[in-house]
Structure formats: structure tokens, C-alpha cells
Design a protein around this motif. Sequence first.
Motif, PDB file in Angstrom:
ATOM      1  N   HIS A 150       0.790  -1.230   0.000  1.00 13.84           N
ATOM      2  CA  HIS A 150       0.000   0.000   0.000  1.00 13.84           C
ATOM      3  C   HIS A 150       0.823   1.282   0.000  1.00 13.84           C
ATOM      4  O   HIS A 150       0.297   2.333  -0.355  1.00 13.84           O
ATOM      5  CB  HIS A 150      -0.934   0.015   1.224  1.00 13.84           C
ATOM      6  N   ALA A 151       2.076   1.222   0.449  1.00 13.47           N
ATOM      7  CA  ALA A 151       2.839   2.470   0.565  1.00 13.47           C
ATOM      8  C   ALA A 151       4.312   2.226   0.285  1.00 13.47           C
ATOM      9  O   ALA A 151       4.846   1.143   0.556  1.00 13.47           O
ATOM     10  CB  ALA A 151       2.666   3.074   1.960  1.00 13.47           C
ATOM     11  N   ILE A 152       4.965   3.259  -0.263  1.00 14.62           N
ATOM     12  CA  ILE A 152       6.399   3.200  -0.531  1.00 14.62           C
ATOM     13  C   ILE A 152       7.026   4.535  -0.140  1.00 14.62           C
ATOM     14  O   ILE A 152       6.362   5.570  -0.122  1.00 14.62           O
ATOM     15  CB  ILE A 152       6.703   2.908  -2.020  1.00 14.62           C
ATOM     16  N   ALA A 153       8.311   4.488   0.179  1.00 14.22           N
ATOM     17  CA  ALA A 153       9.074   5.702   0.458  1.00 14.22           C
ATOM     18  C   ALA A 153      10.498   5.484  -0.035  1.00 14.22           C
ATOM     19  O   ALA A 153      11.107   4.454   0.262  1.00 14.22           O
ATOM     20  CB  ALA A 153       9.054   6.026   1.949  1.00 14.22           C
ATOM     21  N   ILE A 154      11.020   6.450  -0.782  1.00 10.18           N
ATOM     22  CA  ILE A 154      12.354   6.316  -1.356  1.00 10.18           C
ATOM     23  C   ILE A 154      13.286   7.360  -0.754  1.00 10.18           C
ATOM     24  O   ILE A 154      12.912   8.520  -0.584  1.00 10.18           O
ATOM     25  CB  ILE A 154      12.317   6.455  -2.904  1.00 10.18           C
ATOM     26  N   ASN A 155      14.486   6.922  -0.381  1.00 10.06           N
ATOM     27  CA  ASN A 155      15.549   7.830   0.034  1.00 10.06           C
ATOM     28  C   ASN A 155      16.778   7.463  -0.774  1.00 10.06           C
ATOM     29  O   ASN A 155      17.519   6.549  -0.411  1.00 10.06           O
ATOM     30  CB  ASN A 155      15.810   7.720   1.539  1.00 10.06           C
ATOM     31  N   GLU A 156      16.973   8.136  -1.904  1.00  5.28           N
ATOM     32  CA  GLU A 156      18.076   7.788  -2.800  1.00  5.28           C
ATOM     33  C   GLU A 156      19.428   8.137  -2.191  1.00  5.28           C
ATOM     34  O   GLU A 156      20.425   7.487  -2.503  1.00  5.28           O
ATOM     35  CB  GLU A 156      17.880   8.490  -4.143  1.00  5.28           C
ATOM     36  N   LYS A 157      19.463   9.141  -1.330  1.00  3.91           N
ATOM     37  CA  LYS A 157      20.726   9.497  -0.679  1.00  3.91           C
ATOM     38  C   LYS A 157      21.225   8.358   0.192  1.00  3.91           C
ATOM     39  O   LYS A 157      22.426   8.077   0.259  1.00  3.91           O
ATOM     40  CB  LYS A 157      20.545  10.767   0.148  1.00  3.91           C
ATOM     41  N   LEU A 158      20.298   7.688   0.864  1.00  2.00           N
ATOM     42  CA  LEU A 158      20.650   6.538   1.703  1.00  2.00           C
ATOM     43  C   LEU A 158      20.608   5.223   0.933  1.00  2.00           C
ATOM     44  O   LEU A 158      20.893   4.166   1.504  1.00  2.00           O
ATOM     45  CB  LEU A 158      19.695   6.445   2.900  1.00  2.00           C
ATOM     46  N   ASP A 159      20.216   5.279  -0.346  1.00  2.00           N
ATOM     47  CA  ASP A 159      20.107   4.083  -1.181  1.00  2.00           C
ATOM     48  C   ASP A 159      19.123   3.082  -0.583  1.00  2.00           C
ATOM     49  O   ASP A 159      19.410   1.891  -0.484  1.00  2.00           O
ATOM     50  CB  ASP A 159      21.479   3.434  -1.367  1.00  2.00           C
ATOM     51  N   ARG A 160      17.934   3.589  -0.203  1.00  2.00           N
ATOM     52  CA  ARG A 160      16.941   2.730   0.426  1.00  2.00           C
ATOM     53  C   ARG A 160      15.540   2.976  -0.139  1.00  2.00           C
ATOM     54  O   ARG A 160      15.122   4.115  -0.329  1.00  2.00           O
ATOM     55  CB  ARG A 160      16.913   2.944   1.948  1.00  2.00           C
ATOM     56  N   LEU A 161      14.832   1.877  -0.384  1.00  3.60           N
ATOM     57  CA  LEU A 161      13.438   1.905  -0.801  1.00  3.60           C
ATOM     58  C   LEU A 161      12.633   1.107   0.224  1.00  3.60           C
ATOM     59  O   LEU A 161      12.895  -0.076   0.451  1.00  3.60           O
ATOM     60  CB  LEU A 161      13.271   1.280  -2.197  1.00  3.60           C
ATOM     61  N   PHE A 162      11.661   1.760   0.865  1.00  2.00           N
ATOM     62  CA  PHE A 162      10.844   1.147   1.902  1.00  2.00           C
ATOM     63  C   PHE A 162       9.469   0.803   1.323  1.00  2.00           C
ATOM     64  O   PHE A 162       8.836   1.649   0.684  1.00  2.00           O
ATOM     65  CB  PHE A 162      10.673   2.095   3.083  1.00  2.00           C
ATOM     66  N   VAL A 163       9.016  -0.434   1.561  1.00  2.00           N
ATOM     67  CA  VAL A 163       7.732  -0.889   1.035  1.00  2.00           C
ATOM     68  C   VAL A 163       6.869  -1.428   2.172  1.00  2.00           C
ATOM     69  O   VAL A 163       7.285  -2.343   2.898  1.00  2.00           O
ATOM     70  CB  VAL A 163       7.914  -2.002  -0.021  1.00  2.00           C
ATOM     71  N   ALA A 164       5.672  -0.855   2.332  1.00  2.00           N
ATOM     72  CA  ALA A 164       4.706  -1.396   3.290  1.00  2.00           C
ATOM     73  C   ALA A 164       3.969  -2.545   2.616  1.00  2.00           C
ATOM     74  O   ALA A 164       3.078  -2.331   1.792  1.00  2.00           O
ATOM     75  CB  ALA A 164       3.731  -0.304   3.724  1.00  2.00           C
ATOM     76  N   ASP A 165       4.369  -3.759   2.964  1.00  2.00           N
ATOM     77  CA  ASP A 165       3.800  -4.979   2.377  1.00  2.00           C
ATOM     78  C   ASP A 165       2.547  -5.328   3.194  1.00  2.00           C
ATOM     79  O   ASP A 165       2.557  -6.208   4.059  1.00  2.00           O
ATOM     80  CB  ASP A 165       4.853  -6.091   2.435  1.00  2.00           C
ATOM     81  N   THR A 166       1.462  -4.654   2.886  1.00  2.00           N
ATOM     82  CA  THR A 166       0.308  -4.515   3.776  1.00  2.00           C
ATOM     83  C   THR A 166      -0.280  -5.837   4.270  1.00  2.00           C
ATOM     84  O   THR A 166      -0.372  -6.089   5.469  1.00  2.00           O
ATOM     85  CB  THR A 166      -0.783  -3.685   3.074  1.00  2.00           C
ATOM     86  N   HIS A 167      -0.715  -6.704   3.361  1.00  2.00           N
ATOM     87  CA  HIS A 167      -1.406  -7.921   3.776  1.00  2.00           C
ATOM     88  C   HIS A 167      -0.451  -8.996   4.295  1.00  2.00           C
ATOM     89  O   HIS A 167      -0.900 -10.032   4.785  1.00  2.00           O
ATOM     90  CB  HIS A 167      -2.260  -8.456   2.629  1.00  2.00           C
ATOM     91  N   ASN A 168       0.849  -8.744   4.184  1.00  2.00           N
ATOM     92  CA  ASN A 168       1.833  -9.632   4.801  1.00  2.00           C
ATOM     93  C   ASN A 168       2.292  -9.102   6.159  1.00  2.00           C
ATOM     94  O   ASN A 168       3.210  -9.676   6.765  1.00  2.00           O
ATOM     95  CB  ASN A 168       3.050  -9.822   3.885  1.00  2.00           C
ATOM     96  N   HIS A 169       1.692  -8.001   6.621  1.00  2.00           N
ATOM     97  CA  HIS A 169       1.987  -7.461   7.961  1.00  2.00           C
ATOM     98  C   HIS A 169       3.469  -7.163   8.147  1.00  2.00           C
ATOM     99  O   HIS A 169       4.049  -7.460   9.199  1.00  2.00           O
ATOM    100  CB  HIS A 169       1.537  -8.443   9.051  1.00  2.00           C
ATOM    101  N   ARG A 170       4.096  -6.566   7.151  1.00  2.00           N
ATOM    102  CA  ARG A 170       5.536  -6.336   7.272  1.00  2.00           C
ATOM    103  C   ARG A 170       5.985  -5.161   6.400  1.00  2.00           C
ATOM    104  O   ARG A 170       5.246  -4.683   5.528  1.00  2.00           O
ATOM    105  CB  ARG A 170       6.311  -7.594   6.859  1.00  2.00           C
ATOM    106  N   VAL A 171       7.193  -4.697   6.683  1.00  2.00           N
ATOM    107  CA  VAL A 171       7.858  -3.692   5.854  1.00  2.00           C
ATOM    108  C   VAL A 171       9.106  -4.335   5.271  1.00  2.00           C
ATOM    109  O   VAL A 171       9.896  -4.955   6.010  1.00  2.00           O
ATOM    110  CB  VAL A 171       8.234  -2.448   6.679  1.00  2.00           C
TER     111      VAL A 171
END
Length: 199
Positions: A150-171
Motif C-alpha cells: 500500500h505504501a512506498i518511500a524512497i531515500n536515494e541518498k541513503l540508497d533505500r526503498l521502503f515498502v509497506a507490504d500490507t497484507h503480509n503485515h511487514r515492511v
Amino acid sequence: MSKVLIKKITKLINCGLLPPILWLQIIACAASLVVPQTADCASKDWGKTFAGPFGIAVRKDGSFLVAEIQGKRIAKFDKNGDFSGYITYIKNFGPLKGPFDVDIGKITQNIYIADSKNNQILVLDEQENLLLTLGIPEPTAKPEGFHEPHAIAINEKLDRLFVADTHNHRVQIFDTKGNLIQIIGKPGIANEPNTFDFS
């Protein structure tokens, strides 16, 4: 919402009197809750109306993107709030099936899309060419796979992509090349330390 009003609000934003994020929230809420899809006023101002807007991402030039899960598309607007087109079909991938969120890299201006109904994350360059696909087009609890993210957040400076994997109850956390770095939470488990609940 009239173009005159939009221009006046844009001036307030440019003068620092109205935070841009507040204006974007006004757009999304007004389109989703107030304006029906068949309304003449909406078609005059936007060319099209929203169909389930959820995620918003703003470019450094002030133009912005809106993820429409029911519309199965990403709507594009210039810095003045004028509609400029859609992202609906991506070459070498196919049609979007239900994007829930969108983000833009501050360094590259790459477009990051959580195509929730397709259980995949897409990365496009500024010209909307496909650079990377994460996940498979079906729900899975396996690492690097998703169940309606359902949600994503990107921080290219830190080289990180965060994904809210909603129905799997995890990030799930990836680098910008798509390599899995970390998983926080556990599929299907809730009410425990470091876990998430979605029901």
C-alpha cells in the motif's frame, strides 16, 4: 474548483503562506469525497476526474503525480495544478492494475509506483521508461514478494526503498537496485513486538 482559485492558491504557496502539502490534500479530498466523476465542473477544470486517489508525490519543479487505485493509473499535473496526462501502460510491463502509492526520487527524479493490485513495485525513469520491477504479479509471503503493498518511500541518498507490504503485515527494505536489505515484521502475525496488524 476553478482555475482562478487554483492560481490564487498557487500564489499563496509561492509566497510561503500555504504549505504545498496542504493544497495537495485539499485536491485529493475534494476530488475523492465531493466531486462525482460525471460532474461537469470537474471535467472543465481537470479534463478528467479522480477515481480513488491515495498517494501523492511532488517533483522538485512543483509538478506532481497522484496514484488512483480505482482508476488504475497515475494522474499527472503541472506546478499550477493543471492536468497533463496519465500513466496507465508501461512498455515492457503492461497496464497498471491498481496503484495505491507513488513516490519520486529527489536525486534522479525516478518514479516509484506501488501497483498494489498487481502485487509489484515499479521504478520508472523521468521519461516513464521501466527501469526495475520488484515482486511477481500474484500475492506471496516469500521474501521480495508482496501481497497488495500500500505504501512506498524512497531515500536515494541513503540508497533505500521502503515498502509497506500490507497484507503480509511487514515492511520490506531494498536498495535502489532492488536488493533486499531487511524485513521488519512477520507475515500473518500481529500483536507481537516488531510486527504489524492489518485486518
